[in-house]
Design a protein around this motif. Structure first.
Motif, PDB file in Angstrom:
ATOM      1  N   ASP A   5     -11.120 -11.894  -7.471  1.00  0.00           N
ATOM      2  CA  ASP A   5     -12.507 -11.491  -7.222  1.00  0.00           C
ATOM      3  C   ASP A   5     -12.676 -10.998  -5.784  1.00  0.00           C
ATOM      4  N   VAL A   6     -12.052 -11.721  -4.837  1.00  0.00           N
ATOM      5  CA  VAL A   6     -12.143 -11.317  -3.428  1.00  0.00           C
ATOM      6  C   VAL A   6     -11.444  -9.977  -3.209  1.00  0.00           C
ATOM      7  N   LEU A   7     -10.271  -9.818  -3.820  1.00  0.00           N
ATOM      8  CA  LEU A   7      -9.538  -8.548  -3.690  1.00  0.00           C
ATOM      9  C   LEU A   7     -10.364  -7.393  -4.255  1.00  0.00           C
ATOM     10  N   ASN A   8     -11.011  -7.618  -5.376  1.00  0.00           N
ATOM     11  CA  ASN A   8     -11.846  -6.573  -5.981  1.00  0.00           C
ATOM     12  C   ASN A   8     -13.045  -6.243  -5.106  1.00  0.00           C
ATOM     13  N   GLU A   9     -13.601  -7.288  -4.453  1.00  0.00           N
ATOM     14  CA  GLU A   9     -14.735  -7.047  -3.553  1.00  0.00           C
ATOM     15  C   GLU A   9     -14.307  -6.188  -2.360  1.00  0.00           C
ATOM     16  N   ILE A  10     -13.125  -6.508  -1.816  1.00  0.00           N
ATOM     17  CA  ILE A  10     -12.603  -5.706  -0.696  1.00  0.00           C
ATOM     18  C   ILE A  10     -12.390  -4.269  -1.140  1.00  0.00           C
ATOM     19  N   ARG A  11     -11.794  -4.081  -2.317  1.00  0.00           N
ATOM     20  CA  ARG A  11     -11.544  -2.727  -2.824  1.00  0.00           C
ATOM     21  C   ARG A  11     -12.848  -1.961  -3.007  1.00  0.00           C
ATOM     22  N   SER A  12     -13.865  -2.655  -3.521  1.00  0.00           N
ATOM     23  CA  SER A  12     -15.139  -1.985  -3.799  1.00  0.00           C
ATOM     24  C   SER A  12     -15.889  -1.602  -2.533  1.00  0.00           C
ATOM     25  N   ARG A  13     -15.674  -2.362  -1.462  1.00  0.00           N
ATOM     26  CA  ARG A  13     -16.405  -2.103  -0.207  1.00  0.00           C
ATOM     27  C   ARG A  13     -15.630  -1.250   0.782  1.00  0.00           C
ATOM     28  N   CYS A  14     -14.355  -1.008   0.497  1.00  0.00           N
ATOM     29  CA  CYS A  14     -13.521  -0.183   1.394  1.00  0.00           C
ATOM     30  C   CYS A  14     -13.272   1.190   0.768  1.00  0.00           C
ATOM     31  N   ASN A  15     -13.190   2.179   1.612  1.00  0.00           N
ATOM     32  CA  ASN A  15     -12.815   3.523   1.184  1.00  0.00           C
ATOM     33  C   ASN A  15     -11.458   3.826   1.797  1.00  0.00           C
ATOM     34  N   ILE A  16     -10.460   4.064   0.965  1.00  0.00           N
ATOM     35  CA  ILE A  16      -9.108   4.269   1.485  1.00  0.00           C
ATOM     36  C   ILE A  16      -9.032   5.452   2.440  1.00  0.00           C
ATOM     37  N   VAL A  17      -9.900   6.457   2.231  1.00  0.00           N
ATOM     38  CA  VAL A  17      -9.909   7.619   3.131  1.00  0.00           C
ATOM     39  C   VAL A  17     -10.292   7.180   4.538  1.00  0.00           C
ATOM     40  N   ASP A  18     -11.300   6.286   4.653  1.00  0.00           N
ATOM     41  CA  ASP A  18     -11.720   5.795   5.974  1.00  0.00           C
ATOM     42  C   ASP A  18     -10.614   4.966   6.625  1.00  0.00           C
ATOM     43  N   ILE A  19      -9.948   4.132   5.823  1.00  0.00           N
ATOM     44  CA  ILE A  19      -8.871   3.294   6.366  1.00  0.00           C
ATOM     45  C   ILE A  19      -7.726   4.160   6.878  1.00  0.00           C
ATOM     46  N   VAL A  20      -7.272   5.090   6.047  1.00  0.00           N
ATOM     47  CA  VAL A  20      -6.133   5.935   6.416  1.00  0.00           C
ATOM     48  C   VAL A  20      -6.477   6.844   7.583  1.00  0.00           C
ATOM     49  N   SER A  21      -7.759   7.292   7.651  1.00  0.00           N
ATOM     50  CA  SER A  21      -8.176   8.209   8.724  1.00  0.00           C
ATOM     51  C   SER A  21      -8.065   7.586  10.106  1.00  0.00           C
ATOM     52  N   ASN A  22      -7.970   6.247  10.160  1.00  0.00           N
ATOM     53  CA  ASN A  22      -7.742   5.598  11.451  1.00  0.00           C
ATOM     54  C   ASN A  22      -6.352   5.895  12.002  1.00  0.00           C
TER      55      ASN A  22
END
Length: 558
Positions: A5-22
């Motif tokens: 459930d926690v992993l799914n919450e993180i996935r739902s609130r994160c955008n991989i494009v924003d993470i990778v763009s760092n």
């Protein structure tokens, strides 16, 4: 381990494009985002991020996965550590039975940071607070960056923390030092700058002396979570703006960063008391432009030059900020937001800046400085344009620049003007005489020095001959092979295989020296003429320069 459930919450609130763009400069291409892979060297982007599926894949090296696997790879973390990084950034509590293996170090640093910050606002730290306020830093900014003060005593931090932690643990965190009489606090009577990672977790500290203690700035020792060559001060506060602007401004000092953020320039970060490294550049791969705003002293200019050489490999747009104050902090204190904006609007493109540095040197040193930079320019049109500009401003034929990049080869002399061809012919002839005759070589090493050689390869061969001559063993060309670069070896081979010109060797050598000295004087005269023109333009006195120019004119005519 975090629940599904926690992993799914993180996935739902994160955008991989924003993470990778760092970490990667991404550009939208259809449904996907493309960029250069951070996991292997490549010139043509093959790294793809799919926002819809929240996955990444590199068609070059085969790396791929979701946002957790990306963080694990790029940050060199385990899966639980990657989950915790993202959870902490989203303020999601993890119900963990087993903590992160580095939790102790983060906890110690957090406790130390709170202690230092509290002490700054007490009577003992009043002179530290006064120093920061005098530098132009507001109280709210001091709180935002969690600045602190380290007591002048030797056991203040140790006394506080050893109630809950052992001295060994404090030592491993870099908060204690070992002395002849036991452990003591790592610094005394200094302003403290907590250093955080991208996610805001304190990994180490910087400290500035408030007395005559040296060095003026010091960092905590390297630990499993802190390496000053892999952290940029202020990145935790700047990363969002950097991602939005796709631009980062690099400065030298902690206070430069703090003052910049205070005045609204939120994409500013600093190296932590060390030169820019390739590890630093990996933290800002997601940007298109890097602006260097280092101190304006000689050391700062050298740092700018070194940084350009590192950043040029990354294919970024590189600019340099020039201003008339000592550093960015002083510029902002004295001239405020307008002063910074003016310097920003007048920023110099790095090739233009590099060319200015090259033209301030003599011709041979200037060319030697430019060669590595030219080699980093990948776009053929941009490279040719820069070579043309360098040729015009430095008064060097384009052919010499091109051949210096490629090394001596067939057709090299075809590119040269008659004066340059004569000078290089004299250099080559002189080196040939030295290679063939030890007595001539011995005489010439006492008669001239490397400053007479305009070509970097000629200079390299001359210096290697001089070294071989005065070292132990029998003098011979074969001894040079392992001591020079590949282009220099090619030049030596070419000279040896050329037909020997008959005649008096000493007379030929003297003629070569005359030709080279005359060219040297003419180049020196041209540089002086530039200085005279500039001083006249600025309304400055040029009498001393004119006197030197007349003296050079007489020497050239001899």
């Amino acid at each position: 381990m975090a629940s599904e459930d926690v992993l799914n919450e993180i996935r739902s609130r994160c955008n991989i494009v924003d993470i990778v763009s760092n970490y990667v400069s991404l550009k939208k291409t259809g449904k996907n985002w493309m960029g250069r892979c951070p996991f292997h060297e490549e010139r043509t982007p093959s790294f793809t991020v799919n926002q819809e599926k929240q996955l990444f894949h590199c068609f070059g090296c085969g790396e791929g996965g979701d946002l957790f696997s990306f963080l694990m790879k790029i940050e060199k973390r385990t899966f639980p550590e990657a989950v915790k990084l993202l959870a902490d950034s989203l303020n999601i509590r993890l119900d963990e039975t087993k903590g992160d293996k580095y939790d102790l170090l983060y906890t110690l640093n957090e406790r130390a940071a709170k202690f230092y910050n509290k002490l700054l606002f007490e009577k003992e730290g009043s002179h530290g607070l006064a120093y920061l306020l005098e530098r132009g830093i507001k109280r709210e900014t001091i709180e935002e960056f969690r600045l602190g003060y380290a007591s002048a005593g030797f056991e203040a931090l140790k006394t506080l923390l050893r109630k809950d932690f052992s001295e060994k643990e404090l030592f491993l965190a870099g908060l204690l030092r070992q002395g002849s009489k036991g452990m003591f606090d790592w610094v005394q009577n200094r302003i403290i700058f907590p250093i955080a990672d991208r996610y805001g977790k304190i990994t180490g500290f910087g400290a500035r002396a408030l007395d005559e203690a040296m060095p003026k700035y010091i960092n905590t020792k390297e630990t499993p979570i802190y390496n000053k060559s892999r952290v940029l001060y202020g990145l935790n506060k700047a990363s969002e703006t950097i991602r939005e602007k796709r631009e980062v401004i690099l400065v030298e000092g902690y206070i430069d960063v703090i003052m910049s953020h205070q005045y609204g320039f939120k994409n500013v970060v600093a190296t932590c008391g060390t030169a820019l490294t390739e590890s630093h550049t990996s933290l800002i791969r997601g940007v298109d432009s890097v602006i260097l705003a280092f101190d304006q002293d000689i050391a700062g200019k050298h740092a700018t030059e070194r940084s350009i050489n590192i950043l040029a490999k990354e294919g970024k747009n590189i600019y340099v900020l020039l201003f008339k104050k000592k550093d960015i902090a002083e510029l902002l204190k004295d001239e405020g937001e307008d002063g910074f904006k003016k310097a920003y609007l007048e920023k110099r493109e790095f090739l233009e800046f590099s060319l200015d540095i090259a033209t301030s040197k003599d011709k041979k040193d200037g060319l030697a400085y430019l060669l590595p930079i030219i080699k980093q320019i990948e776009e053929p049109i941009k490279r040719q344009s820069f070579i043309k500009d360098a040729s015009e401003k430095m008064n060097i034929d384009e052919g010499i620049i091109i051949s210096s990049i490629k090394g001596i080869g067939p057709g090299f002399s075809d590119h040269l003007s008659s004066r340059e061809r004569g000078h290089l012919s004299a250099e080559k002839q002189l080196l040939k005489l030295m290679l063939e005759d030890e007595e001539i070589c011995l005489w010439l090493t006492k008669e001239i020095d490397q400053s007479l050689f305009s070509n970097p390869l000629s200079k390299e061969v001359f210096l290697s001959l001089k070294e071989a001559l005065y070292s132990e063993g029998v003098f011979g060309v074969d001894r040079l092979a392992g001591k020079v670069t590949e282009p220099a070896r090619k030049l030596i081979s070419a000279l040896i295989t050329e037909t020997t010109i008959p005649g008096d060797k000493y007379q030929m050598a003297e003629e070569c020296i005359r030709t080279m000295k005359k060219t040297f004087l003419k180049d020196k005269r041209a540089l002086l003429q530039k200085e005279i023109n500039q001083r006249q333009k600025n309304g400055e006195d040029v009498r001393e320069q004119l006197r030197c120019y007349q003296q050079l004119e007489m020497e050239v005519r001899l």
